[in-house]
Design an enzyme around this catalytic site. Structure first.
Site, short mmCIF file in Angstrom:
data_model
loop_
_atom_site.label_atom_id
_atom_site.label_comp_id
_atom_site.label_asym_id
_atom_site.label_seq_id
_atom_site.Cartn_x
_atom_site.Cartn_y
_atom_site.Cartn_z
N ASN A 132 -111.03 75.75 19.49
CA ASN A 132 -109.94 75.01 18.86
C ASN A 132 -110.44 74.09 17.76
O ASN A 132 -109.79 73.94 16.72
CB ASN A 132 -109.17 74.21 19.91
CG ASN A 132 -108.30 75.09 20.80
OD1 ASN A 132 -107.91 76.18 20.40
ND2 ASN A 132 -108.00 74.62 22.00
N GLU A 238 -102.82 71.71 25.02
CA GLU A 238 -102.91 71.44 23.59
C GLU A 238 -104.06 72.20 22.95
O GLU A 238 -105.11 72.38 23.55
CB GLU A 238 -103.07 69.93 23.35
CG GLU A 238 -101.96 69.07 23.93
CD GLU A 238 -100.61 69.32 23.30
OE1 GLU A 238 -100.55 69.98 22.24
OE2 GLU A 238 -99.61 68.86 23.86
N CYS A 239 -103.84 72.60 21.70
CA CYS A 239 -104.88 73.32 20.95
C CYS A 239 -105.79 72.35 20.21
O CYS A 239 -106.74 72.77 19.55
CB CYS A 239 -104.24 74.28 19.95
SG CYS A 239 -103.33 73.45 18.63
N GLY A 240 -105.51 71.06 20.30
CA GLY A 240 -106.34 70.07 19.62
C GLY A 240 -105.66 69.42 18.44
O GLY A 240 -106.00 68.30 18.06
N LEU A 241 -104.69 70.11 17.84
CA LEU A 241 -104.02 69.55 16.65
C LEU A 241 -103.28 68.27 16.98
O LEU A 241 -103.20 67.37 16.15
CB LEU A 241 -103.02 70.56 16.07
CG LEU A 241 -103.57 71.81 15.43
CD1 LEU A 241 -102.43 72.59 14.79
CD2 LEU A 241 -104.62 71.46 14.38
#
Length: 244
Positions: A132, A238-241
């Site tokens: 990610n 969450e993908c990190g964004l």
């Protein structure tokens, strides 16, 4: 200080920043999604950007914001592993809404990443987070910098996962204002908006997907599953964004 002084807010710790924005958020909670967009465009600094993963309900926020700011840059971080249906959905919405689409990708191609690291998404939480960071976080940081963004619109909703349940309408993330105009919407409100404006869900909605990301870390929903369990093998939501 002014609560809308981005430089001053960035100098504060996270909790102090949230406190400084508390009164503003209380006012924003009482507004409609359309009014929140209007407020942001009138009161927050430009440049403005809108991020989208072109997921299941992406058409809502894309339509909502571009109705008031037609030329707003729409940031897509493309991993190279999206579903074919997603790429076609991107083309369809870009044409229908005349989107000012800005596509950002990792500096290394997917094939090069696999040669260097293997399949990171099969390497537990640590591997997923590294994947990610490379494919989502770094490209987004680059997008915000290159587009000189100071205010970032996104379509997150509280009922999508526990990690989003307490998010405010307005916050500061990655050094810029972040506004979530549909944060308090439920699935029924989303459906009604799509119907009212002649918009569609992502094509995979009809095949049982509640959330859509990369092909290798997205599962169909099955009875008994929470929505967040359909992504990243249930290890992460969450993908990190939208973290940090």
């Amino acid at each position: 200080m002014s609560v809308l002084d981005l430089h001053a807010l960035n100098a504060l710790e996270k909790d102090a920043r949230a406190g400084a924005l508390a009164d503003t958020n209380a006012q924003l909670e009482a507004l409609s999604a359309e009014a929140r967009v209007s407020w942001a465009l009138e009161n927050l600094p430009g440049e403005f950007v809108l991020s989208s993963s072109f997921g299941i309900q992406a058409a809502v926020c894309l339509h909502l914001v571009t109705q008031q700011r037609p030329d707003i840059p729409v940031i897509l971080t493309d991993t190279g592993y999206l579903f074919p249906e997603t790429y076609r959905f991107i083309d369809e919405l870009t044409e229908k809404l005349n989107l000012n689409l800005k596509i950002y990708r990792a500096e290394q191609s997917p094939a090069w990443q696999e040669a260097r690291y293997g399949k990171l998404w099969e390497q537990g939480v640590e591997g997923i987070e590294k994947y990610n960071d490379i494919n989502k976080v770094e490209p987004m940081n680059r997008a915000l910098k290159e587009l000189n963004a100071q205010t970032w619109f996104a379509g997150l909703r509280r009922d999508q996962s526990g990690s989003r349940a307490n998010l405010p309408v307005l916050g500061v993330q990655r050094g810029v204002f972040k506004i979530l105009p549909i944060i308090d919407w439920d699935n029924r409100t989303v459906y009604q908006y799509l119907q009212k404006h002649g918009l569609k869900y992502h094509p995979l909605w009809d095949e049982g997907y509640l959330s859509v990301g990369d092909t290798h870390t997205t599962r169909k929903w099955e009875p008994g599953m929470a929505e967040e369990e359909t992504r990243f093998f249930g290890l992460k939501r969450e993908c990190g964004l939208h973290e940090g």
